[in-house]
Scaffold this motif. Structure first.
Motif, mmCIF file in Angstrom:
data_model
loop_
_atom_site.group_PDB
_atom_site.id
_atom_site.type_symbol
_atom_site.label_atom_id
_atom_site.label_comp_id
_atom_site.label_asym_id
_atom_site.label_seq_id
_atom_site.Cartn_x
_atom_site.Cartn_y
_atom_site.Cartn_z
ATOM 1 N N LEU A 1 38.501 38.996 -49.972
ATOM 2 C CA LEU A 1 39.177 39.507 -51.161
ATOM 3 C C LEU A 1 38.821 40.971 -51.409
ATOM 4 C CD1 LEU A 1 40.931 38.953 -53.659
ATOM 5 C CD2 LEU A 1 38.859 38.240 -54.831
ATOM 6 N N ASN B 1 35.051 34.232 -48.609
ATOM 7 C CA ASN B 1 36.229 34.460 -49.456
ATOM 8 C C ASN B 1 36.079 35.752 -50.252
ATOM 9 O OD1 ASN B 1 37.415 32.112 -48.623
ATOM 10 N ND2 ASN B 1 36.641 30.900 -50.333
ATOM 11 N N LYS C 1 48.446 39.286 -63.454
ATOM 12 C CA LYS C 1 48.659 37.882 -63.802
ATOM 13 C C LYS C 1 47.572 37.022 -63.183
ATOM 14 C CE LYS C 1 53.645 38.252 -64.070
ATOM 15 N NZ LYS C 1 54.916 37.761 -63.512
ATOM 16 N N PRO C 2 47.108 36.022 -63.920
ATOM 17 C CA PRO C 2 46.134 35.105 -63.337
ATOM 18 C C PRO C 2 46.793 34.215 -62.285
ATOM 19 C CG PRO C 2 46.558 34.567 -65.652
ATOM 20 C CD PRO C 2 47.339 35.788 -65.318
ATOM 21 N N GLU C 3 45.969 33.643 -61.447
ATOM 22 C CA GLU C 3 46.477 32.867 -60.321
ATOM 23 C C GLU C 3 47.267 31.650 -60.786
ATOM 24 O OE1 GLU C 3 44.793 30.567 -56.357
ATOM 25 O OE2 GLU C 3 43.441 31.737 -57.603
ATOM 26 N N LEU C 4 46.798 30.978 -61.837
ATOM 27 C CA LEU C 4 47.490 29.796 -62.339
ATOM 28 C C LEU C 4 48.899 30.150 -62.801
ATOM 29 C CD1 LEU C 4 47.382 26.807 -63.104
ATOM 30 C CD2 LEU C 4 46.471 27.494 -65.318
ATOM 31 N N GLN C 5 49.046 31.261 -63.482
ATOM 32 C CA GLN C 5 50.361 31.675 -63.958
ATOM 33 C C GLN C 5 51.286 31.979 -62.781
ATOM 34 O OE1 GLN C 5 50.217 34.979 -66.621
ATOM 35 N NE2 GLN C 5 52.369 34.872 -67.137
ATOM 36 N N LYS C 6 50.754 32.608 -61.746
ATOM 37 C CA LYS C 6 51.561 32.890 -60.561
ATOM 38 C C LYS C 6 52.057 31.598 -59.922
ATOM 39 C CE LYS C 6 49.012 37.037 -59.267
ATOM 40 N NZ LYS C 6 48.128 37.595 -58.247
ATOM 41 N N VAL C 7 51.162 30.607 -59.805
ATOM 42 C CA VAL C 7 51.526 29.337 -59.185
ATOM 43 C C VAL C 7 52.594 28.634 -60.007
ATOM 44 C CG1 VAL C 7 50.647 27.040 -58.597
ATOM 45 C CG2 VAL C 7 49.333 29.061 -57.997
ATOM 46 N N ARG D 1 55.938 30.348 -59.532
ATOM 47 C CA ARG D 1 56.480 30.045 -58.213
ATOM 48 C C ARG D 1 57.075 28.638 -58.192
ATOM 49 N NH1 ARG D 1 52.023 30.161 -54.908
ATOM 50 N NH2 ARG D 1 51.923 32.389 -55.230
ATOM 51 N N PRO E 1 46.815 45.878 -57.983
ATOM 52 C CA PRO E 1 46.804 44.415 -58.048
ATOM 53 C C PRO E 1 47.531 43.943 -59.298
ATOM 54 C CG PRO E 1 44.665 45.275 -58.646
ATOM 55 C CD PRO E 1 45.494 46.435 -58.179
ATOM 56 N N GLN E 2 48.162 42.783 -59.182
ATOM 57 C CA GLN E 2 48.888 42.245 -60.334
ATOM 58 C C GLN E 2 47.899 41.737 -61.367
ATOM 59 O OE1 GLN E 2 51.740 39.390 -59.129
ATOM 60 N NE2 GLN E 2 52.914 40.828 -57.900
#
Length: 165
Positions: free
Chosen positions: A64, A60, A81-87, A90, A78-79
């Protein structure tokens, strides 16, 4: 400068006699010996190895890293925003989209009877709101104004009865 036993030794400066150099200094340079642990042919010692970083060896991480390099070459940043915020964004976007879609389907499936009932319900709600406003206005008026309006009403009723007779 010469190397003696892997250590640098400064040469004696020309024009100086060996007698002018203190005994301890010259003797110390010539007496230094190579340390035992520096021997290359010592098989008894365990040679230290570089530690393997499990994060960098993971598939992984490599994917990445490769993706980041490709984006950097293309000029895409790259954005932040953290991954949790993106999820979460969405998910929220999907919920809003789904609600809009259901609302559109509900409007499409309504029959003429349902539309007419909705109009009547809206008019009844408006009438109820107007009645509530009138009641609130009456509650807020002072007592003497209410009594005066009651007296006028009774007087008009009496006058109406006298005229009728």
């Amino acid at each position: 400068m010469t190397a003696l036993f892997r250590y640098t030794v400064f040469p004696v400066l020309p024009g100086l006699d060996q007698t002018e150099i203190p005994e301890g200094l010259s003797r110390a340079r010539s007496i230094m010996a190579e340390p035992d642990y520096m021997d290359a042919d010592s098989d008894e010692l365990i040679r230290p190895k570089k530690m393997i970083n499990p994060v960098k060896t993971s598939r992984n991480h490599q994917d990445l890293h490769r993706e980041l390099l490709m984006n950097q070459k293309r000029g895409l940043a790259p954005q932040n925003k953290p991954e949790l915020q993106k999820v979460m964004e969405r998910r929220k976007r999907d919920q809003v989209f789904k609600a809009q879609k259901e609302e559109q389907e509900a409007h499409m499936k309504r029959s003429d009877l349902e539309v007419e009932l909705m109009k009547r319900r809206e008019t009844l709600e408006q009438l109820e709101q107007e009645q509530h406003k009138i009641e609130e206005e009456q509650e807020n008026t002072p007592e003497f104004v209410k009594m005066k309006s009651n007296l006028r009403r009774t007087k008009q009723e009496m006058d109406g009865q006298e005229r009728a007779t």
